[in-house]
Structure formats: C-alpha cells, structure tokens
Scaffold this motif. Structure first.
Motif, short mmCIF file in Angstrom:
data_model
loop_
_atom_site.label_atom_id
_atom_site.label_comp_id
_atom_site.label_asym_id
_atom_site.label_seq_id
_atom_site.Cartn_x
_atom_site.Cartn_y
_atom_site.Cartn_z
N GLY A 131 -27.53 -40.88 2.11
CA GLY A 131 -28.94 -40.97 2.41
C GLY A 131 -29.67 -41.83 1.39
O GLY A 131 -29.08 -42.33 0.42
N PHE A 132 -30.95 -42.00 1.59
CA PHE A 132 -31.73 -42.91 0.75
C PHE A 132 -31.96 -42.36 -0.65
O PHE A 132 -32.32 -43.11 -1.56
N ARG A 133 -31.75 -41.07 -0.83
CA ARG A 133 -31.88 -40.46 -2.16
C ARG A 133 -30.62 -40.65 -3.00
O ARG A 133 -30.59 -40.25 -4.16
N HIS A 134 -29.60 -41.22 -2.41
CA HIS A 134 -28.31 -41.30 -3.11
C HIS A 134 -28.25 -42.43 -4.12
O HIS A 134 -27.65 -42.27 -5.19
N TYR A 135 -28.84 -43.58 -3.81
CA TYR A 135 -28.61 -44.77 -4.65
C TYR A 135 -29.90 -45.56 -4.81
O TYR A 135 -30.61 -45.80 -3.83
N SER A 136 -30.16 -45.98 -6.03
CA SER A 136 -31.40 -46.68 -6.37
C SER A 136 -31.16 -48.17 -6.55
O SER A 136 -30.03 -48.66 -6.47
N GLN A 137 -32.25 -48.88 -6.83
CA GLN A 137 -32.18 -50.29 -7.18
C GLN A 137 -33.13 -50.54 -8.35
O GLN A 137 -33.97 -49.69 -8.67
N PRO A 138 -33.00 -51.68 -9.05
CA PRO A 138 -33.90 -51.94 -10.18
C PRO A 138 -35.37 -51.89 -9.76
O PRO A 138 -35.74 -52.28 -8.65
N PHE A 139 -36.21 -51.39 -10.66
CA PHE A 139 -37.64 -51.28 -10.41
C PHE A 139 -38.23 -52.63 -10.02
O PHE A 139 -39.00 -52.75 -9.07
N ASN A 140 -37.86 -53.65 -10.75
CA ASN A 140 -38.17 -55.02 -10.35
C ASN A 140 -36.95 -55.56 -9.63
O ASN A 140 -35.86 -55.67 -10.22
N SER A 141 -37.08 -55.87 -8.37
CA SER A 141 -35.91 -56.17 -7.54
C SER A 141 -35.14 -57.39 -8.03
O SER A 141 -33.96 -57.55 -7.69
N ASP A 143 -34.41 -57.90 -11.16
CA ASP A 143 -33.66 -57.53 -12.36
C ASP A 143 -32.20 -57.27 -12.02
O ASP A 143 -31.86 -56.95 -10.88
N PRO A 144 -31.31 -57.38 -13.02
CA PRO A 144 -29.89 -57.14 -12.76
C PRO A 144 -29.61 -55.67 -12.43
O PRO A 144 -30.41 -54.78 -12.76
N SER A 145 -28.46 -55.42 -11.81
CA SER A 145 -28.10 -54.06 -11.43
C SER A 145 -27.93 -53.14 -12.63
O SER A 145 -27.99 -51.92 -12.48
N SER A 146 -27.74 -53.70 -13.80
CA SER A 146 -27.59 -52.88 -15.00
C SER A 146 -28.90 -52.30 -15.50
O SER A 146 -28.91 -51.47 -16.42
N SER A 147 -30.03 -52.69 -14.90
CA SER A 147 -31.34 -52.20 -15.34
C SER A 147 -31.41 -50.68 -15.23
O SER A 147 -31.01 -50.08 -14.23
N LYS A 148 -31.95 -50.04 -16.27
CA LYS A 148 -32.10 -48.59 -16.27
C LYS A 148 -33.45 -48.15 -15.70
O LYS A 148 -33.65 -46.96 -15.46
N ASN A 149 -34.34 -49.09 -15.48
CA ASN A 149 -35.65 -48.79 -14.89
C ASN A 149 -35.52 -48.99 -13.38
O ASN A 149 -35.45 -50.11 -12.88
N ARG A 150 -35.47 -47.87 -12.62
CA ARG A 150 -35.03 -47.95 -11.24
C ARG A 150 -35.92 -47.14 -10.31
O ARG A 150 -36.61 -46.21 -10.73
N ALA A 296 -22.92 -60.08 -8.87
CA ALA A 296 -24.32 -59.72 -9.08
C ALA A 296 -24.92 -58.98 -7.88
O ALA A 296 -25.97 -58.36 -8.00
N VAL A 297 -24.25 -59.03 -6.72
CA VAL A 297 -24.79 -58.42 -5.50
C VAL A 297 -24.20 -57.03 -5.31
O VAL A 297 -22.97 -56.86 -5.32
N SER A 298 -25.07 -56.04 -5.14
CA SER A 298 -24.66 -54.67 -4.83
C SER A 298 -25.16 -54.33 -3.43
O SER A 298 -26.36 -54.28 -3.19
N VAL A 299 -24.23 -54.10 -2.50
CA VAL A 299 -24.62 -53.75 -1.14
C VAL A 299 -25.38 -52.43 -1.13
O VAL A 299 -26.36 -52.27 -0.39
N HIS A 300 -24.97 -51.48 -1.95
CA HIS A 300 -25.67 -50.20 -2.00
C HIS A 300 -27.14 -50.38 -2.40
O HIS A 300 -28.03 -49.71 -1.86
N GLU A 301 -27.40 -51.26 -3.35
CA GLU A 301 -28.78 -51.49 -3.77
C GLU A 301 -29.61 -52.09 -2.65
O GLU A 301 -30.77 -51.70 -2.45
#
Length: 355
Positions: A131-141, A143-150, A296-301
C-alpha cells in the motif's frame, strides 16, 4: 479542478514546507514526457478517497466492464501463495503463526465441538499488495534516494502514519470497491527458457529484466497494454524457493543484504507504465524490481510514493502460467479484495484470475 489545480494545504516537515500541486484524474491524459514532475503525481485533497485510491482511480465502471469481456470459459485461477511462505523472511519480518482454538459446543456437546482459528501475520511475508503507506520518496522529489527527509504519497508524513488516529492513505480505501480489471501476464521465466541459448538465472540474485525484454514479451504473447490493465510478471521464484532446503531458506533470511531478481528500474519502463495506463503491477518476485536498486531510479519511490500505484509481490503465478500457456492467451479478468483494515499498510491480495 484542472490538471494543475493546487492544493489548499502545504506539506510540513521539520525542515520547512513545500508547495503541493495536486491533480484530478484528467492528469492521466497527459503523456509522461509532459508531466510537471514525473516522480510526483498526487491526486485529490489530503485524506480524500481519491488520494487513497491513487492510480486505482483508473478502474472506472467502464474500464472494469470492458475488462469483464475477458471471461469466456469460466476457468478460475487463484493467485495467492501459501500463507506460511516465506517460512523465513528478510528484514526481521515474523513468520505466520496459525493457532486452532477449540470451543465448547452448544447444548453440552463439549470442548472441540466447534473451532476458531487465530492468525498472527505480517502480510509482507507472503503474497501481498504494497500500500501507499509502505514506501516513501524524498521530500524534494529531485533529491537522491538516500535522502532521509522523506514523505509518502500525497505528502503524508511518517508521524501521520504512526498516529493511530490518522488513517490517511490506508488500504481501507481500496477495500471499498476492491480491485478488478484486465490482467496481463508476461511470463519471463518461460520466455527466458525459450531463448537460444536459454537464459539461466536465480531469483535470489540481481538478475534484471530490461525494458527491451518487456517489449519483446508483449510481442511474443500478442499482448498490447490498455488503460486500466494490471501487469503481472513471472520470474519463477516459487519453484526455486520450494526447492531450497531449510538451511538455505534460513541462510537467505540471515543475509544482511539480500539480492532479488526483478524488473530493471529505468525511466523507459516508467514512461511505458504511465503512458500505457497501467493501474497496478504485481509479480512473484520478492521486490518486483531488482533489489538492491543498482542505479538512481527506484520504481518503489515512483509508483508508491509518487503515483499511488499498488505493487504486488510474491503472488503465486505458477497455475496462471500453465493456464495461459494451455489457452494460448495472456490476458484475463482479475479480481482482488484487500483487507478492509483502516490505516493498513499492506494486505494479502485475495486475488484470482478468470478466463
């Protein structure tokens, strides 16, 4: 509301606020190349049903009615794996615990005249929809997937998800009508075996299915995706897992960095999914896409955090593969009824294909 209608609220984090652009379903008529932000297409107002449905809003009555014409023989195939599998899972996920509880029967018939059962489970351990609560993306889209601000889909924050009184983007939105539409199967495991020489791989590796191969499988299966389709990809995970010894299964679960074969994450794949009108993706792979993500591309994000598109994993596609091959058709009607769990993160699919 027009395509670029703006939300009345902002998404707040400890690091400030970002203006949120929200859309109605007419955004689906916009090609991927023309999207204002290809990684972030948030529908509806915060906590609305439209936000909770996300990409499933493509499945209108007209789309589902057209998909129902796939039912020609009445043959039915379940798509749910044994709930006890994976017996040993990754990321500290608990195994299923199933208890039989004896009850006293009416009229003095004694203990054991009736039974209940109790399930303790993590849906992520077996066949499930993310579901949509399972996986996040960077707060600023950007930003790299390693961003902790999500953030999660719609700008939902982790604090909102952890708040028991906040049910935003929970799977209860999916359960109101269920998921139904045309399914299409791309049988990669079968396709790979027919190549010259045959392609050999393990589902417990970083073997990737490139976008060019997805196109080739569509041609081979005579399948043209259409708006609302639910895309299934079979890798052959289930027979490989079942062939493992108990020691091999435990060794997999103990790995610090497991490897999962799956679809190669690429912008070309994402553009095809968007422009084809795919409403959800699923497969028998553990992560659907290759894990760990090599680029650099995450399908989940993109799909979960950005588009609100469900991702199904560890579906049992073995009988489906055999049925498609026997009938020489790789499209069918599919139904799925997720759990009606307010604020739920994921759910067993309770899915079947009908031919």
């Amino acid at each position: 509301m027009n395509d670029l209608a703006k939300a009345e609220s902002e998404c707040e984090t400890a690091e400030g606020a970002v203006e949120v652009i929200r859309f109605d379903t007419s955004i689906y008529d916009t090609p991927f190349s023309k999207l204002p932000d290809q990684k972030r297409v948030w529908l509806g107002s915060p906590s609305s049903t439209l936000e909770g449905l996300g990409r499933l809003s493509i499945l209108t009555p007209d789309v589902v009615s057209a998909a129902a014409t796939e039912v020609k023989t009445g043959r039915r195939v379940g798509l749910n794996w044994d709930l006890t599998k994976l017996e040993f899972s990754q990321f500290g996920r608990q195994s299923l615990c199933h208890k039989i509880v004896p009850l006293y029967g009416p009229g003095g018939t004694g203990l054991g005249a009736c039974f209940d059962d109790v399930y303790e489970m993590n849906p992520q351990q077996s066949s499930q929809w993310d579901g949509f609560r399972h996986y996040s993306q960077p707060f600023n889209s950007s930003d790299p997937s390693s961003s902790k601000n999500r953030v999660f889909y719609g700008g939902t924050t982790k604090d909102q998800i952890m708040d028991p009184s906040n049910h935003r983007i929970g799977i209860q939105h999916w359960a109101s009508e269920g998921i139904a539409g045309r399914g299409i199967l791309l049988d990669y495991h079968l396709w790979a075996s027919t190549q010259s020489p045959p392609l050999k791989y393990s589902c417990f590796s970083t073997h990737a299915i490139p976008f060019q191969t997805i196109q080739a499988m569509c041609n081979s299966a005579d399948v043209t995706p259409r708006k609302g389709d639910i895309l299934f990809i079979r890798t052959g995970l289930i027979p490989e897992w079942d062939a493992f010894t108990t020691e091999q299964k435990k060794a997999y679960a103990a790995q610090e960095r497991p490897e999962h074969a799956g679809v190669e994450a690429s912008i070309e794949l994402l553009e095809w999914l968007w422009d084809s009108g795919i409403s959800a993706v699923a497969g028998d792979a553990i992560s659907w896409e290759v894990y760990p993500t090599p680029g650099a591309v995450s399908v989940h994000e993109y799909l979960l955090g950005g588009w609100g598109m469900p991702i199904g994993e560890m579906f049992d596609l073995e009988a489906l593969s055999k049925t498609c091959a026997a009938l020489k058709r790789y499209s069918f009607f599919v139904t799925s009824m997720p759990l009606n769990m307010t604020g739920g993160v994921s759910s067993p699919p309770n899915a079947m294909a009908i031919f």
